[in-house]
Design a protein around this motif. Structure first.
Motif, PDB file in Angstrom:
ATOM      1  N   GLU A 199      -5.666  -7.832   2.442  1.00 56.72           N
ATOM      2  CA  GLU A 199      -5.398  -8.916   3.656  1.00 56.72           C
ATOM      3  C   GLU A 199      -2.962  -9.016   3.122  1.00 56.72           C
ATOM      4  OE1 GLU A 199      -6.008 -11.286   5.448  1.00 56.72           O
ATOM      5  OE2 GLU A 199      -8.325 -10.470   5.059  1.00 56.72           O
ATOM      6  N   VAL A 200      -2.943  -8.457   1.474  1.00 56.90           N
ATOM      7  CA  VAL A 200      -1.769  -8.144   2.018  1.00 56.90           C
ATOM      8  C   VAL A 200      -1.443  -6.806   2.500  1.00 56.90           C
ATOM      9  CG1 VAL A 200       0.280  -7.395  -0.115  1.00 56.90           C
ATOM     10  CG2 VAL A 200      -2.036  -9.392  -0.335  1.00 56.90           C
ATOM     11  N   ALA A 201      -2.276  -6.094   2.202  1.00 60.45           N
ATOM     12  CA  ALA A 201      -1.459  -4.620   2.533  1.00 60.45           C
ATOM     13  C   ALA A 201      -0.929  -4.760   4.116  1.00 60.45           C
ATOM     14  CB  ALA A 201      -2.270  -3.008   2.366  1.00 60.45           C
ATOM     15  N   LYS A 202      -2.224  -5.489   5.315  1.00 51.08           N
ATOM     16  CA  LYS A 202      -2.684  -5.009   6.087  1.00 51.08           C
ATOM     17  C   LYS A 202      -1.010  -5.894   7.202  1.00 51.08           C
ATOM     18  CE  LYS A 202      -6.173  -8.457   7.500  1.00 51.08           C
ATOM     19  NZ  LYS A 202      -7.596  -8.456   7.655  1.00 51.08           N
ATOM     20  N   ASN A 203      -0.516  -6.762   5.634  1.00 51.78           N
ATOM     21  CA  ASN A 203       0.694  -7.833   6.528  1.00 51.78           C
ATOM     22  C   ASN A 203       2.190  -7.291   5.818  1.00 51.78           C
ATOM     23  OD1 ASN A 203      -0.936  -9.384   8.756  1.00 51.78           O
ATOM     24  ND2 ASN A 203      -2.141  -9.911   6.373  1.00 51.78           N
ATOM     25  N   CYS A 204       1.899  -6.088   5.275  1.00 56.45           N
ATOM     26  CA  CYS A 204       3.664  -5.688   4.725  1.00 56.45           C
ATOM     27  C   CYS A 204       4.246  -5.192   5.837  1.00 56.45           C
ATOM     28  CB  CYS A 204       3.127  -5.588   3.577  1.00 56.45           C
ATOM     29  SG  CYS A 204       3.244  -7.226   2.478  1.00 56.45           S
ATOM     30  N   LYS A 205       5.417  -5.087   5.634  1.00 58.07           N
ATOM     31  CA  LYS A 205       5.753  -3.198   6.459  1.00 58.07           C
ATOM     32  C   LYS A 205       5.363  -1.846   5.531  1.00 58.07           C
ATOM     33  CE  LYS A 205       9.938  -6.029   8.551  1.00 58.07           C
ATOM     34  NZ  LYS A 205      10.445  -5.992   7.689  1.00 58.07           N
ATOM     35  N   TYR A 241      -3.349   3.405   3.873  1.00 52.90           N
ATOM     36  CA  TYR A 241      -1.738   2.469   2.937  1.00 52.90           C
ATOM     37  C   TYR A 241      -1.557   3.292   1.871  1.00 52.90           C
ATOM     38  CZ  TYR A 241      -4.427  -1.754   4.792  1.00 52.90           C
ATOM     39  OH  TYR A 241      -5.183  -2.862   5.466  1.00 52.90           O
ATOM     40  N   GLY A 242      -1.658   4.672   2.467  1.00 54.18           N
ATOM     41  CA  GLY A 242      -1.013   5.319   1.246  1.00 54.18           C
ATOM     42  C   GLY A 242      -1.720   5.758  -0.718  1.00 54.18           C
ATOM     43  N   LEU A 243      -2.467   5.291  -0.593  1.00 54.94           N
ATOM     44  CA  LEU A 243      -3.013   4.700  -2.164  1.00 54.94           C
ATOM     45  C   LEU A 243      -3.449   6.340  -2.545  1.00 54.94           C
ATOM     46  CD1 LEU A 243      -5.337   1.780  -2.177  1.00 54.94           C
ATOM     47  CD2 LEU A 243      -2.784   1.731  -3.388  1.00 54.94           C
ATOM     48  N   LYS A 244      -3.488   6.614  -4.351  1.00 54.56           N
ATOM     49  CA  LYS A 244      -3.806   7.607  -5.381  1.00 54.56           C
ATOM     50  C   LYS A 244      -4.704   7.033  -4.948  1.00 54.56           C
ATOM     51  CE  LYS A 244       0.454   8.872  -7.931  1.00 54.56           C
ATOM     52  NZ  LYS A 244       1.188   8.004  -8.001  1.00 54.56           N
ATOM     53  N   ALA A 245      -6.023   8.493  -5.071  1.00 56.00           N
ATOM     54  CA  ALA A 245      -6.930   8.932  -5.230  1.00 56.00           C
ATOM     55  C   ALA A 245      -7.873   7.550  -6.156  1.00 56.00           C
ATOM     56  CB  ALA A 245      -7.681   9.743  -5.228  1.00 56.00           C
ATOM     57  N   LEU A 272       5.268  -0.964  -1.788  1.00 57.55           N
ATOM     58  CA  LEU A 272       5.622  -2.594  -2.089  1.00 57.55           C
ATOM     59  C   LEU A 272       3.657  -3.385  -1.902  1.00 57.55           C
ATOM     60  CD1 LEU A 272       7.966  -3.742  -0.324  1.00 57.55           C
ATOM     61  CD2 LEU A 272       7.659  -2.857  -2.829  1.00 57.55           C
ATOM     62  N   ALA A 273       3.347  -3.742  -1.135  1.00 54.80           N
ATOM     63  CA  ALA A 273       1.403  -3.846  -1.683  1.00 54.80           C
ATOM     64  C   ALA A 273       1.092  -3.328  -2.963  1.00 54.80           C
ATOM     65  CB  ALA A 273       1.167  -3.887  -0.260  1.00 54.80           C
ATOM     66  N   THR A 274       0.934  -2.077  -2.580  1.00 53.61           N
ATOM     67  CA  THR A 274       0.106  -1.689  -3.778  1.00 53.61           C
ATOM     68  C   THR A 274       0.577  -2.065  -5.357  1.00 53.61           C
ATOM     69  OG1 THR A 274       0.098   0.421  -2.613  1.00 53.61           O
ATOM     70  CG2 THR A 274      -0.865   0.303  -4.399  1.00 53.61           C
ATOM     71  N   SER A 330      -2.125 -17.097  -3.138  1.00 56.48           N
ATOM     72  CA  SER A 330      -2.320 -16.189  -2.738  1.00 56.48           C
ATOM     73  C   SER A 330      -2.376 -15.253  -1.639  1.00 56.48           C
ATOM     74  CB  SER A 330      -3.089 -18.053  -1.087  1.00 56.48           C
ATOM     75  OG  SER A 330      -1.760 -17.863  -0.570  1.00 56.48           O
ATOM     76  N   SER A 331      -3.391 -14.772  -0.955  1.00 56.40           N
ATOM     77  CA  SER A 331      -2.611 -13.578  -0.834  1.00 56.40           C
ATOM     78  C   SER A 331      -1.642 -14.037   0.359  1.00 56.40           C
ATOM     79  CB  SER A 331      -3.415 -12.642   0.262  1.00 56.40           C
ATOM     80  OG  SER A 331      -4.260 -13.544   1.430  1.00 56.40           O
ATOM     81  N   ASP A 332      -1.581 -14.630   1.195  1.00 54.67           N
ATOM     82  CA  ASP A 332      -0.709 -15.524   2.293  1.00 54.67           C
ATOM     83  C   ASP A 332       0.304 -15.288   2.053  1.00 54.67           C
ATOM     84  OD1 ASP A 332      -2.312 -15.274   3.987  1.00 54.67           O
ATOM     85  OD2 ASP A 332      -2.395 -17.844   3.906  1.00 54.67           O
ATOM     86  N   TYR A 333       0.597 -15.593   0.432  1.00 54.26           N
ATOM     87  CA  TYR A 333       1.795 -16.431  -0.397  1.00 54.26           C
ATOM     88  C   TYR A 333       2.811 -14.753  -0.732  1.00 54.26           C
ATOM     89  CZ  TYR A 333       1.798 -21.015  -0.447  1.00 54.26           C
ATOM     90  OH  TYR A 333       1.660 -22.271  -0.327  1.00 54.26           O
ATOM     91  N   LEU A 334       1.540 -14.421  -1.906  1.00 56.84           N
ATOM     92  CA  LEU A 334       1.945 -12.924  -1.643  1.00 56.84           C
ATOM     93  C   LEU A 334       2.788 -11.964  -0.668  1.00 56.84           C
ATOM     94  CD1 LEU A 334       2.675 -11.557  -4.236  1.00 56.84           C
ATOM     95  CD2 LEU A 334       0.358 -10.325  -3.711  1.00 56.84           C
ATOM     96  N   VAL A 335       2.092 -12.131   0.577  1.00 57.33           N
ATOM     97  CA  VAL A 335       2.657 -11.274   1.405  1.00 57.33           C
ATOM     98  C   VAL A 335       4.417 -11.760   2.138  1.00 57.33           C
ATOM     99  CG1 VAL A 335       2.660 -11.118   4.530  1.00 57.33           C
ATOM    100  CG2 VAL A 335       0.432 -10.826   3.280  1.00 57.33           C
ATOM    101  N   GLU A 336       4.257 -13.317   2.013  1.00 59.00           N
ATOM    102  CA  GLU A 336       5.301 -14.058   2.238  1.00 59.00           C
ATOM    103  C   GLU A 336       6.020 -13.395   1.465  1.00 59.00           C
ATOM    104  OE1 GLU A 336       5.430 -18.392   2.338  1.00 59.00           O
ATOM    105  OE2 GLU A 336       6.577 -18.283   1.501  1.00 59.00           O
ATOM    106  N   LEU A 337       6.192 -12.893  -0.019  1.00 59.19           N
ATOM    107  CA  LEU A 337       6.872 -12.873  -1.195  1.00 59.19           C
ATOM    108  C   LEU A 337       7.666 -11.522  -0.943  1.00 59.19           C
ATOM    109  CD1 LEU A 337       8.725 -12.939  -3.928  1.00 59.19           C
ATOM    110  CD2 LEU A 337       6.389 -12.186  -5.002  1.00 59.19           C
ATOM    111  N   ILE A 338       6.358 -10.887  -0.251  1.00 60.54           N
ATOM    112  CA  ILE A 338       7.500  -8.931   0.055  1.00 60.54           C
ATOM    113  C   ILE A 338       7.952  -9.121   1.020  1.00 60.54           C
ATOM    114  CG2 ILE A 338       6.175  -7.263   1.174  1.00 60.54           C
ATOM    115  CD1 ILE A 338       3.424  -7.772  -0.969  1.00 60.54           C
TER     116      ILE A 338
END
Ligand code: ADP
Ligand code: MG
Length: 484
Positions: free
Chosen positions: A340-346, A318-322, A350-352, A376-384
């Protein structure tokens, strides 16, 4: 990173080693079948063994052994196939046996190491000297009666793991990072709940100071520190105290001290001369504990993903900083939510931002944990997804998110209800832009004669007119073209 204490006569360095007592997660005690629930009525969880009734014999709890082995593996340590139990003898009212069963000569876990994550993004390895299994004592209750002390034996016999570090720590920050890291690993493993305020994790902090590069100095041990903050405060006080004595030409005497959190100071409890002689000897009631390598291998095969592995995976996937990754994985539930969010976003970036900055920020503000997050993580995925497919702008998304935190509503419904859809077609946008330009002919002239800064004014006007709903890129493009 180097930590230096500047004294009157030059620089000093602190040297710190920790002994962490971690209560083993197990339904029953180390040598008896009594339950271990926190907060039960006094003396309601005490068997004859725990009360040291004559003739009672200890029987080793298999689960506790498994937990210690798992912990050893989680701390990258040597598992000793041969270990044994010793009696540590001392008198205390809440220690009915007159001794504590521990493992002095042959601990179940030997040398290991863990990596701690420091705030500047660097990491450092801290050595683990050993882990041994031992029983907890009971509790003396001094504040229930003016002249009497009560004894509660519920804790008596509960299994503890004592995790002893090498003297590798050099600052209060490193100690804080070390305690947090141990706590996170134990929680991931499910071997200790790490709740310091319930006493399931406490530590003895050994502190000495020296001139950088010189031999270790004499240490003092601060007993029973029960929070990360207290550990940091106790170390700061203790190191300064020792530096002052040494700079005045004195010597440090090895002793056990207590930290008084109200006065923010450490106080002598007993000196080395007054130290107990525990007269350790092998417990004749318990045979040595002999493990098969296959037993250890089976536990190893079932280890969960640990924080360091998860951190490495988050950085890679997910390209996070250490350092951000280490903060995220420090809490298993938060790490799970993020994933849950990161793997369902393009776009994982943005997820981070949405999880680590917006959501965690909102949770911190309202004092909520991730478990009771109103979003919920589902709703956040939907927002993104709404941002990613240009239905709403990032700016409007913040308003939608605020509403989601408030009402727990679905982001799509909020956008629908409030008519927040982004304007992305030029046929709706152009008339608005034309109107603004014709209302501000003077500014258009100024812009054309070189006052570039005015571009921002026009963008602002369009956004104002559209309630922030215009697609920012399109506003830019259309304005540029019309102002040519
Ligand atoms: P003991 O058995 O007397 O408690 P140990 O040698 O087992 O002593 O050490 C206990 C803890 O003290 C360990 O965590 C170790 O890292 C730490 N320690 C040992 N020497 C020093 C020192 N000079 N300064 C700070 N900590 C130390
Ligand atoms: Mg010790």
């Amino acid at each position: 990173m180097s930590y230096i204490i500047e004294g009157r006569t030059g620089n000093w360095e602190m040297v710190i080693g920790l002994e962490i007592h971690a209560q083993v997660i197990s339904n029953s005690k180390l040598f008896s079948g009594s339950p271990t629930d926190f907060g039960a009525d006094p003396n309601s969880q005490v068997s004859f063994v725990d009360a040291a009734m004559p003739g009672m014999l200890p029987v080793l709890n298999k689960k506790c052994v498994e937990q210690a082995v798992k912990t050893g593996l989680g701390l990258n340590a040597q598992i000793n196939l041969y270990s044994a139990f010793d009696r540590k003898n001392y008198f205390y009212a809440d220690l009915p046996q007159g001794y504590q069963i521990s493992q002095l000569y042959h601990p179940i876990v030997g040398n290991g190491k863990i990596e701690i994550d420091l705030e500047d993004g660097t990491t450092k390895f801290i050595g683990i000297e050993r882990i041994h299994l031992e029983q907890d004592a009971g509790k003396s209750v001094h504040d229930q009666h003016p002249t009497k002390t009560y004894v509660d034996l519920n804790r008596s016999g509960i299994a503890l793991m004592e995790i002893v570090s090498d003297p590798d720590l050099r600052s209060a920050d490193e100690v804080a990072a070390y305690i947090r890291k141990i706590r996170t690993i134990l929680r991931y493993l499910g071997t200790c709940d790490g709740n310091m305020d319930e006493g399931s994790m406490r530590c003895d902090v050994n502190v000495s100071v020296r001139r950088p590069g010189e031999e270790f100095g004499t240490r003092c041990e601060i007993k029973n520190v029960n929070s990360v903050r207290f550990a940091s405060q106790a170390i700061a006080y203790e190191a300064a105290r020792q530096v002052e004595i040494l700079e005045d030409g004195g010597t440090i005497k090895q002793e056990t001290r207590l930290f008084d959190a109200n006065k923010m100071e450490t106080r002598s409890m007993r000196s080395k001369e007054e130290a107990h002689d525990y007269r350790y000897f092998p417990d004749p009631d318990l045979p040595p504990l002999i493990l098969e390598q296959s037993y250890v291998d089976a536990i190893k095969a079932n280890m969960p993903e640990l924080p360091d592995e998860k951190k490495a995976r988050f950085i890679k996937d997910y390209g996070l900083k250490a350092y951000d990754a280490s903060v995220l994985v420090a809490d298993q539930a938060r790490a799970h939510y993020f994933e849950e969010v990161a793997k369902n976003c393009k776009d994982p970036k943005l997820a981070t931002t949405w999880v680590s900055v917006e959501l965690f920020g909102a949770l911190n503000k309202s004092g909520k944990t991730i478990e009771d997050s109103p979003v919920s993580s589902d709703y956040l995925v939907e927002l993104i997804a709404l941002i990613e497919d240009n239905t709403i702008s990032g700016r409007i998304a913040k308003d939608v998110f605020a509403e989601m935190i408030e009402s727990g509503k679905k982001p799509g419904d909020i956008v629908e209800e409030k008519g927040l859809k982004q304007i992305t077609d030029s046929s709706s946008l152009d008339p608005i832009i034309d109107q603004i330009l014709s209302d501000n002919t003077d500014k258009v002239e100024e812009y054309k004669s070189g006052k570039d800064k005015l571009f921002g004014f026009f963008v602002g006007q369009v956004m104002k007119q559209t309630g922030g709903k215009a697609n920012p890129k399109m506003v830019n493009d259309r304005l540029k073209e019309k102002l040519q």
